[in-house]
Design an enzyme around this catalytic site. Structure first.
Site, PDB file in Angstrom:
ATOM      1  N   THR A 139     -30.709  -1.329 -53.354  1.00 22.44           N
ATOM      2  CA  THR A 139     -31.688  -0.815 -52.394  1.00 22.44           C
ATOM      3  C   THR A 139     -31.631   0.698 -52.470  1.00 22.44           C
ATOM      4  O   THR A 139     -30.606   1.307 -52.174  1.00 22.44           O
ATOM      5  CB  THR A 139     -31.380  -1.296 -50.968  1.00 22.44           C
ATOM      6  OG1 THR A 139     -31.352  -2.718 -50.948  1.00 22.44           O
ATOM      7  CG2 THR A 139     -32.425  -0.785 -49.989  1.00 22.44           C
ATOM      8  N   LYS A 213     -38.324  -3.960 -49.807  1.00 21.75           N
ATOM      9  CA  LYS A 213     -36.965  -4.146 -49.290  1.00 21.75           C
ATOM     10  C   LYS A 213     -36.707  -3.281 -48.069  1.00 21.75           C
ATOM     11  O   LYS A 213     -36.047  -3.704 -47.110  1.00 21.75           O
ATOM     12  CB  LYS A 213     -35.941  -3.829 -50.382  1.00 21.75           C
ATOM     13  CG  LYS A 213     -34.483  -3.898 -49.914  1.00 21.75           C
ATOM     14  CD  LYS A 213     -34.080  -5.265 -49.394  1.00 21.75           C
ATOM     15  CE  LYS A 213     -32.678  -5.287 -48.802  1.00 21.75           C
ATOM     16  NZ  LYS A 213     -31.622  -5.057 -49.805  1.00 21.75           N
ATOM     17  N   LYS A 281     -27.071   3.664 -45.081  1.00 19.52           N
ATOM     18  CA  LYS A 281     -27.806   4.275 -46.190  1.00 19.52           C
ATOM     19  C   LYS A 281     -29.236   3.764 -46.250  1.00 19.52           C
ATOM     20  O   LYS A 281     -30.202   4.541 -46.357  1.00 19.52           O
ATOM     21  CB  LYS A 281     -27.074   3.994 -47.498  1.00 19.52           C
ATOM     22  CG  LYS A 281     -27.777   4.472 -48.754  1.00 19.52           C
ATOM     23  CD  LYS A 281     -28.560   3.358 -49.465  1.00 19.52           C
ATOM     24  CE  LYS A 281     -27.661   2.257 -49.964  1.00 19.52           C
ATOM     25  NZ  LYS A 281     -28.405   1.214 -50.738  1.00 19.52           N
TER      26      LYS A 281
END
Length: 342
Positions: A139, A213, A281
Site C-alpha cells: 500500500t 486500496k 502510514k
C-alpha cells in the site's frame, strides 16, 4: 531513438519465451502486451521481495502452485522457510529481477517501494529484461505508482500497482482482495499468478490500484473506531461483550473487522496481522491525497489520530485491533475478557 529501438528489437529475440511474448510494442511505450502463450509454471519465472507477515504466505501460494521462485528479504532469515520449500535466495532486488520474468514485492513504506523498484544500483527495474513485469503489492503512494509505471514503460517493461486487503488470514487462505492498476492487458495476463493469492479486480490506469486500496483503508479505519467504541459501550453498560458481539455479527453491524478482530480483542490478542505503524502510514497517505483533492473526511482524521496515539505509547508493532487500547485509555477502563469491571 532509432538506435534504442533497434537494440530492444534485437534483444527481444533472445528473451525467455514469456518475455518475448510479453514484449512491449517498440513504437508505443505505453501499449498493452498480448500473447497466446499462457502464464504457467513451465513458462514463467517469478521473483518475490518482502517476506513479512503478508508476503511470506502470498509467496508460499506461488510455490505451492508449482512456480519457480527467487526471493529476497532484508532480513534473510525471514525468507528461510520459503527457501526450505524450494525457493532460491537472492542477495538483492536486482538479483531477483535478473532471475525472473515477473517480480512481486510487498514492503513497508513508499521510500522502500522507490528503493526496491528504482534504485539504479540494487533495484528491480535495472535488472529486468524488456517485456518483464514488476508488481507492487505494497500500500503506497498513487503518484509513486505512476512514476514506476512510466519508468518501466521507458525500459520496455510493464508495472502494475496491486495492493491487497484481507490481512494475514486472507494471505494464508489465498483469499485476498487485490486492487490492480496499470495496463488492463498486463493485469489480465497476470491473473494466473493473482489467483494463487486471491481475487484481482482491475481498477484503472497506473495508481488506480493504490487509490482503491486507500479508499478501503478509509472504510476500515472508521469501521474499527465504531467496533471498539461499541465494545467499550457494551462493557460499561454491563453486557457480556462476547455475547453482544455474537448478537450483532448477524445483523447490520456485522463486518469483516468484527469477524477478524472481535474475538482477538476480547482475548487481549494484539499480535499483528497488520501492524499499527503500517496503518498509520496508510492513513497518512490517505490524508495527503484528501488534502490534494480538497476533500474533508473527519472520520479518517479521527481514526488516524487515535492510531497515532498508539504509536506514542510505543505500540506500533501491535495489530490494528490494538485501537481498543486507545479507547480504553480515554475512558479509564479495560474490557478484561468482556464483563463490566472498569
Amino acid at each position: 531513438m532509432l538506435a534504442r529501438l533497434s537494440f530492444l528489437l534485437r534483444r527481444s529475440h533472445h528473451l525467455h519465451p514469456l518475455r518475448r511474448h510479453l514484449a512491449v510494442h517498440p513504437f508505443s511505450p505505453m501499449s498493452t502486451v498480448s500473447s497466446d502463450q499462457p502464464i504457467t509454471p513451465a513458462t514463467t519465472r517469478v521473483g518475490w521481495i518482502g517476506t513479512g507477515v503478508m508476503g511470506h504466505s502470498m509467496a508460499a501460494h506461488l510455490l505451492l502452485a508449482g512456480y519457480s521462485l527467487t526471493v529476497f528479504n532484508r532480513t534473510a532469515s525471514k525468507a528461510q522457510p520459503l527457501v526450505d520449500r524450494g525457493a532460491r535466495l537472492a542477495d538483492s532486488p536486482l538479483a531477483v529481477a535478473r532471475a525472473s520474468d515477473v517480480v512481486f514485492f510487498i514492503v513497508g513504506y513508499p521510500a522502500d517501494v522507490r528503493r526496491v523498484a528504482l534504485d539504479p544500483a540494487t533495484g528491480v527495474l535495472p535488472g529486468l529484461s524488456p517485456g518483464s513485469v514488476l508488481v507492487d503489492m505494497t500500500t503506497s503512494d498513487p503518484a509513486l505508482a505512476a512514476d514506476i509505471a512510466s519508468a518501466a514503460a521507458s525500459a520496455g517493461c510493464a508495472a502494475v500497482d496491486a495492493p491487497v486487503s484481507g490481512g494475514d488470514r486472507g494471505a494464508r487462505a489465498g483469499t485476498l482482495s487485490i486492487f490492480a492498476g496499470g495496463e488492463e492487458a498486463v493485469v489480465r495476463r497476470l491473473e494466473p499468478l493473482f489467483r494463487c493469492m486471491g481475487t484481482v479486480r482491475y481498477m484503472g490506469g497506473p495508481g488506480a490500484g493504490q487509490r482503491a486500496k486507500l479508499g478501503n483503508q478509509i472504510a476500515i479505519a472508521s469501521t474499527m473506531v465504531g467496533l471498539v467504541e461499541g465494545m467499550v459501550y457494551a462493557h460499561k453498560a454491563g453486557l457480556d461483550v462476547g455475547k453482544w458481539l455474537e448478537a450483532i455479527s448477524t445483523g447490520a453491524a456485522g463486518s469483516k473487522s468484527l469477524e477478524f478482530y472481535g474475538k482477538r480483542i476480547l482475548e487481549r490478542d494484539m499480535e499483528a496481522g497488520f501492524y499499527v505503524h503500517h496503518f498509520v502510514k496508510d492513513l497518512g497517505i490517505c490524508l495527503k491525497e484528501c488534502q490534494s483533492m480538497g476533500l474533508a473526511l473527519p472520520g479518517l482524521a479521527l481514526a488516524q489520530q487515535l492510531y497515532v496515539s498508539l504509536m506514542a505509547y510505543g505500540e506500533g508493532g501491535l495489530g490494528a485491533q490494538a485501537l481498543i487500547l486507545s479507547i480504553e485509555r480515554l475512558n479509564n477502563t479495560c474490557l478484561k475478557g468482556g464483563s463490566a469491571s472498569g
